[in-house]
Design an enzyme around this catalytic site. Sequence first.
Site, PDB file in Angstrom:
ATOM      1  N   ASP A 398       0.855  -1.183   0.000  1.00 11.29           N
ATOM      2  CA  ASP A 398       0.000   0.000   0.000  1.00 11.29           C
ATOM      3  C   ASP A 398       0.898   1.242   0.000  1.00 11.29           C
ATOM      4  O   ASP A 398       2.116   1.149  -0.206  1.00 11.29           O
ATOM      5  CB  ASP A 398      -0.932  -0.045   1.215  1.00 11.29           C
ATOM      6  CG  ASP A 398      -2.251   0.684   0.991  1.00 11.29           C
ATOM      7  OD1 ASP A 398      -2.224   1.783   0.413  1.00 11.29           O
ATOM      8  OD2 ASP A 398      -3.303   0.161   1.400  1.00 11.29           O
ATOM      9  N   ASP A 512      -5.802   3.316  -7.110  1.00 13.21           N
ATOM     10  CA  ASP A 512      -6.735   3.630  -6.032  1.00 13.21           C
ATOM     11  C   ASP A 512      -7.100   5.112  -6.110  1.00 13.21           C
ATOM     12  O   ASP A 512      -6.525   5.882  -6.880  1.00 13.21           O
ATOM     13  CB  ASP A 512      -6.054   3.290  -4.698  1.00 13.21           C
ATOM     14  CG  ASP A 512      -7.008   3.298  -3.516  1.00 13.21           C
ATOM     15  OD1 ASP A 512      -8.237   3.308  -3.730  1.00 13.21           O
ATOM     16  OD2 ASP A 512      -6.515   3.298  -2.375  1.00 13.21           O
ATOM     17  N   GLU A 515     -11.666   8.195  -8.062  1.00 11.31           N
ATOM     18  CA  GLU A 515     -13.032   8.655  -8.366  1.00 11.31           C
ATOM     19  C   GLU A 515     -13.072  10.004  -9.108  1.00 11.31           C
ATOM     20  O   GLU A 515     -14.045  10.204  -9.852  1.00 11.31           O
ATOM     21  CB  GLU A 515     -13.828   8.741  -7.078  1.00 11.31           C
ATOM     22  CG  GLU A 515     -14.127   7.404  -6.430  1.00 11.31           C
ATOM     23  CD  GLU A 515     -12.895   6.760  -5.777  1.00 11.31           C
ATOM     24  OE1 GLU A 515     -12.793   5.525  -5.791  1.00 11.31           O
ATOM     25  OE2 GLU A 515     -12.027   7.511  -5.289  1.00 11.31           O
ATOM     26  N   ARG A 594     -10.216   0.941  -8.344  1.00  4.16           N
ATOM     27  CA  ARG A 594     -11.350   1.146  -7.444  1.00  4.16           C
ATOM     28  C   ARG A 594     -12.535   1.756  -8.175  1.00  4.16           C
ATOM     29  O   ARG A 594     -13.664   1.302  -8.032  1.00  4.16           O
ATOM     30  CB  ARG A 594     -10.947   2.023  -6.253  1.00  4.16           C
ATOM     31  CG  ARG A 594     -12.030   2.036  -5.171  1.00  4.16           C
ATOM     32  CD  ARG A 594     -11.526   2.613  -3.870  1.00  4.16           C
ATOM     33  NE  ARG A 594     -11.376   4.055  -3.919  1.00  4.16           N
ATOM     34  CZ  ARG A 594     -10.977   4.795  -2.880  1.00  4.16           C
ATOM     35  NH1 ARG A 594     -10.659   4.206  -1.733  1.00  4.16           N
ATOM     36  NH2 ARG A 594     -10.847   6.103  -2.992  1.00  4.16           N
ATOM     37  N   ASP A 610     -13.122  -0.425   0.566  1.00  2.02           N
ATOM     38  CA  ASP A 610     -12.670  -0.467   1.959  1.00  2.02           C
ATOM     39  C   ASP A 610     -13.743  -1.029   2.880  1.00  2.02           C
ATOM     40  O   ASP A 610     -14.389  -0.295   3.646  1.00  2.02           O
ATOM     41  CB  ASP A 610     -12.258   0.937   2.407  1.00  2.02           C
ATOM     42  CG  ASP A 610     -11.053   1.437   1.634  1.00  2.02           C
ATOM     43  OD1 ASP A 610     -10.319   0.615   1.064  1.00  2.02           O
ATOM     44  OD2 ASP A 610     -10.834   2.665   1.606  1.00  2.02           O
ATOM     45  N   HIS A 668      -6.413  -8.369   2.499  1.00  5.49           N
ATOM     46  CA  HIS A 668      -5.854  -7.022   2.679  1.00  5.49           C
ATOM     47  C   HIS A 668      -6.471  -6.379   3.906  1.00  5.49           C
ATOM     48  O   HIS A 668      -7.677  -6.508   4.126  1.00  5.49           O
ATOM     49  CB  HIS A 668      -6.160  -6.173   1.433  1.00  5.49           C
ATOM     50  CG  HIS A 668      -5.719  -4.743   1.535  1.00  5.49           C
ATOM     51  ND1 HIS A 668      -4.451  -4.374   1.917  1.00  5.49           N
ATOM     52  CD2 HIS A 668      -6.382  -3.579   1.287  1.00  5.49           C
ATOM     53  CE1 HIS A 668      -4.349  -3.038   1.904  1.00  5.49           C
ATOM     54  NE2 HIS A 668      -5.514  -2.551   1.526  1.00  5.49           N
TER      55      HIS A 668
END
Length: 953
Positions: A398, A512, A515, A594, A610, A668
């Site tokens: 990450d 990630d 958006e 994502r 998440d 994860h």
Amino acid sequence: MKSYQKLTTAVPQPVACQVEEEGAAPTPTGQGKLAPWWVGSGLLVAAVLLSTITVWVLRQVSGGWLGPALPPKCLLVPESHRFDCYPERHVVVTQELCENRGCCFIESPLLAGGKRGVPWCFYPPDFPSYTLESLNQTALGMVGLLVRRQKAYYPQDIEMLRLDVEFETNTRLHIKITDAASPRYEVPLEVPRAMKRAENPIYSLDFSRDPFGVLLWRRATGTVLLNTTVAPLIFADQFLQISTSLPSRFLYGLGEHRGTLLHSLDWSTLTLWARDVAPTESFNLYGAHPFYLLMEEGGDAHGVFLLNSNAMEVALQPAPALTWRTIGGVLDFYIFLGPDPNMVIQQYQQVIGFPAMPPLWALGFHLCRWGYGSSNETWQTVRAMRNYQIPQDAQWNDIDYMDGYRDFTLDPQKFASLPSLVEDLHKHRQRYVMILDPGISSTSPHGSYWPFDEGLRRGLFLNTSQGQPLIGQVWPGFTAFADFSNPDTHQWWLENLQRFHAHVPFDGLWIDMNEPSNFMDGSEAGCPPGELDSPPYTPAVLGDSLSAKTVCASAKQKTSVHYNLHNLYGLMEAKATASALIQIRGKRPFIISRSTFPSQGRYSGHWLGDNRSQWKDMYYSIPGLLSFSLFGIPLVGADICGFSGSTSEELCTRWMQLGAFYPFARNHNTQNEKAQDPTVFSPAARTAMKDVLLTRYSLLPFLYTLFHRAHLQGDTVARPLFFEFPRDVTTLELDRQFLWGQSLLVTPVLEPGVDSVTGYVPRGVWYDFYTGSLVNSSGEMLKMSAPLEHLNLHVREGSILPTQKPETTSEATRGNPLRLIVALSSSATAWGDLFWDDGESLDTFERGSYSYLVFNVTQVGCGGDSRGGGVPWHLATSRCPLPQNIFTSTVLHASTEATEVTVSTLSIFGVRERPSKVLLNGQEKAFSYLDNQVLTVSDLGLSLSQGFSLQWL
């Protein structure tokens, strides 16, 4: 009342387009009359009419003691058929506000929790809509002109619209409505263009003239699939709305949301606007997928795709009916007629594109956490997995590997040994995947951070409406956002990745926060006033603003404004990333994103975000992954054992069992929580996790073949039970089980403290995957033993599953001998297939560098007649006191890779009697036979590249 008048334009068969006489409801050719949009269901309205007229009369004679008098036309509309005229949230709708829009007002009780139910303000029967002024034939369909003579209540009504209809295939219809006078933004998505009109469509189409409406029905059954006359069409510059009746309540799709697979039509609204938020019921989540699948009575299915990327909501109501509301673009609909659900999804992907073929290692087990703290700690976890011989194909990191959370950097102290770790992974035939975010740190001294300096120099970031880089805040602090709608950004992205890959040779990428996520609302300077950031209507987005936790809608991008492109951001980043990985590695790219949009499967997979370490989150992962199967993104899974919060040993064991059957399997979790990789648990739990991963690895040939079929023709990998049993109404609401392909039923435990699980077993013969024992179901719920170390798996009759002796990596596994599991049907037949290539090269199918085999079991009776088909005449015998059962392996296409693998074992489930002998290519062969009717033939030693037959008598 609006009248329905016959158009002068004649529309020839096979597609009808007629409009009834003055005063009549629109009637499809050959069908009974459909009610006008304000009537809905005639019998229901008759009852309502009788009672409500009485109430209206009482109101008049009583001087209003029952409340303000209502026009009879409002009382005519049944509650379930009331279409919302005032959908704005956070507004107390009064009678005055409602009637100012020309609508009916009747108060109704709220739903539980204060949620809206029946609209208080709804359209009356005579609310003005568009009129179909003309309709003309084209080579592919029709073109029409729609005219609105009376303005609706949103600004900048578009008075003249163009209607384009194309009969693209016999199972696909394309309807587009846009401004007749001026071009509007349309989604820059590559879609196929029809070259000729469909010759024999399985659908028929009518229009009503005034008010305009579309009536579409299935020819074989007469089922009305779309009837947009149920409410007025509204087409303003920033408010587009169209409603339709639905033929049933069995509606799926419309992502991304957390909830059951089957949507509730009890006055629910689904918002599509990409948003960074932990998965929560009723929130708009990371991706936008304006596509639904609907199951009709009798088992037929159809799908509808609205090709529109603007902020959108879809309102569902129990009529049953659906309303699309979007705040930009055009109304561009594709309708897919199936008729079965598998075909609907294939037809949808023919438009948006088939998913990419993943590398084989992508289907192995992945391990990650935020909070390893260092590359050495990451390495320790990898070594522990090897020490316990637990399968693992990929290790991830990450954002903690970065220097100050900046993309394309490495923490020089904590992750200095990362290049050595990656080298070690590669030596052990494992892979490395790292995270990247689209927010580029903007605060480093000039000349010290090439990604920002160069991106700024080339003008590759989102800009404010004033033309300056828009600055938000993400993990590294103040950031600019890459504009992936700009082709030049793709080159800059490639160069950044090339520079980093030279130091850390990663194998895949995890994109990630795309958006795009922003810790601020809009930007450091907020957002400017105006119609983009404060539109006349804002859908029911979390935060009540388009800029909530993202960038300003007015931000400028190369292709358009962010108002139009927001939902495409993750797709555009995935496209740039896939292209870069191909250029850097020369192999199939592996990307997990994502944020997603239709056609995402061509470039990446998806994880469900998440989630939390809770039992309900484990359950919700199943409808999540099944929904993304509908969206054409088969490489999907959830964070196994949960991302946030602390898991328990029981929860993590059960979740590892379920997660081993996610198409994309990754464990994860977050920082500051205890570790949850398999090595940290008790020996019993660790063994259970290891065993289920070994089961997954044994099934990699089967899973890989399913992904080939997805890539080739749009089949689903993980699929709902109703896809295979569409006429079994019990399956329509099932989302606690799922299938791999047609053949393997997965029934996980989703509750704590139990040692059994109840699951539905559709009608037919099923076999226990592990033992081959038979279950003959009438289509019933069955209680199954499920101790903590056991996951229930059942093989469907008539299937052949290619499996392999598992190892701790997919690359090691692929060199092992194959075991073919044959699950005989009640008529002693079975079928299966295997796609085999080198597991990572680009376009192996397209280039012919693959092997493809078909496996078949047939039963040959006396005289050479066969059941199951495909048996050569010479395999029959002239004298056969007992039927002969023949397994054949046929190589339809061969490559060199197949010569390196052997078939060692056949396990045949459902052999009712002990054979007297078994013949392999005509030569007698030793075998074993168990009381549970399992025949096993071992030590075959046959090359996969050569066909063979096996016969038991």
